[in-house]
Design a protein around this motif. Sequence first.
Motif, PDB file in Angstrom:
ATOM      1  N   TRP A 173       1.320 -20.323  -3.814  1.00  0.00           N
ATOM      2  CA  TRP A 173       0.161 -19.750  -3.142  1.00  0.00           C
ATOM      3  C   TRP A 173       0.681 -18.705  -2.163  1.00  0.00           C
ATOM      4  O   TRP A 173       1.560 -18.988  -1.343  1.00  0.00           O
ATOM      5  CB  TRP A 173      -0.621 -20.829  -2.389  1.00  0.00           C
ATOM      6  N   TYR A 183      -3.066 -17.157  -6.226  1.00  0.00           N
ATOM      7  CA  TYR A 183      -2.315 -18.263  -6.784  1.00  0.00           C
ATOM      8  C   TYR A 183      -1.489 -17.728  -7.945  1.00  0.00           C
ATOM      9  O   TYR A 183      -1.988 -16.971  -8.772  1.00  0.00           O
ATOM     10  CB  TYR A 183      -3.304 -19.328  -7.266  1.00  0.00           C
ATOM     11  N   GLU A 222       8.898 -24.449 -13.808  1.00  0.00           N
ATOM     12  CA  GLU A 222       7.855 -23.530 -13.361  1.00  0.00           C
ATOM     13  C   GLU A 222       7.429 -23.912 -11.951  1.00  0.00           C
ATOM     14  O   GLU A 222       7.371 -25.088 -11.603  1.00  0.00           O
ATOM     15  CB  GLU A 222       6.663 -23.621 -14.312  1.00  0.00           C
ATOM     16  N   ARG A 252       1.960 -18.503 -10.847  1.00  0.00           N
ATOM     17  CA  ARG A 252       2.934 -19.375 -11.489  1.00  0.00           C
ATOM     18  C   ARG A 252       4.163 -18.517 -11.758  1.00  0.00           C
ATOM     19  O   ARG A 252       4.036 -17.323 -12.014  1.00  0.00           O
ATOM     20  CB  ARG A 252       2.418 -19.919 -12.820  1.00  0.00           C
ATOM     21  N   PHE A 303       4.507 -23.451  -8.811  1.00  0.00           N
ATOM     22  CA  PHE A 303       3.113 -23.151  -8.489  1.00  0.00           C
ATOM     23  C   PHE A 303       3.120 -22.622  -7.058  1.00  0.00           C
ATOM     24  O   PHE A 303       3.535 -23.322  -6.140  1.00  0.00           O
ATOM     25  CB  PHE A 303       2.252 -24.399  -8.619  1.00  0.00           C
ATOM     26  N   SER A 328       1.567 -28.781  -7.803  1.00  0.00           N
ATOM     27  CA  SER A 328       0.580 -28.388  -8.817  1.00  0.00           C
ATOM     28  C   SER A 328      -0.500 -27.532  -8.162  1.00  0.00           C
ATOM     29  O   SER A 328      -0.625 -27.510  -6.933  1.00  0.00           O
ATOM     30  CB  SER A 328      -0.084 -29.625  -9.433  1.00  0.00           C
ATOM     31  N   ARG A 329      -1.270 -26.873  -8.985  1.00  0.00           N
ATOM     32  CA  ARG A 329      -2.403 -26.113  -8.453  1.00  0.00           C
ATOM     33  C   ARG A 329      -3.411 -27.070  -7.822  1.00  0.00           C
ATOM     34  O   ARG A 329      -4.021 -26.755  -6.802  1.00  0.00           O
ATOM     35  CB  ARG A 329      -3.068 -25.300  -9.563  1.00  0.00           C
TER      36      ARG A 329
END
Length: 101
Positions: free
Chosen positions: A7, A87, A3, A89, A5, A56-57
Amino acid sequence: MGEHFVWVTTRRVKPGTLEDFERAWRPTAHPDGMRQAFAYWSEDGQEVTGVSFWDSRQACDSWRESDAERDRREAMAPYVVEEREGYFRGRELVIPSGGSS
């Protein structure tokens, strides 16, 4: 497939200011936790979309709250007409190879 992450920020810039905006837009240091970043421009040079991939977030949020990012946003502000950001995923899409018919 892992996965990602991501932006995404899209900014509409004032006509004729793309070069000035680009100078202000580039970070002065590589943000911790950022894996990759891409920029895409509309044909008229008035819309710029940035896509960045993060560990990661939390890593992304940490950068967004940093003094360096605050300074960068202040430097961009005179050129920006509108800004949208979000944001996300997601995963890489597997595109089938073109087999025989």
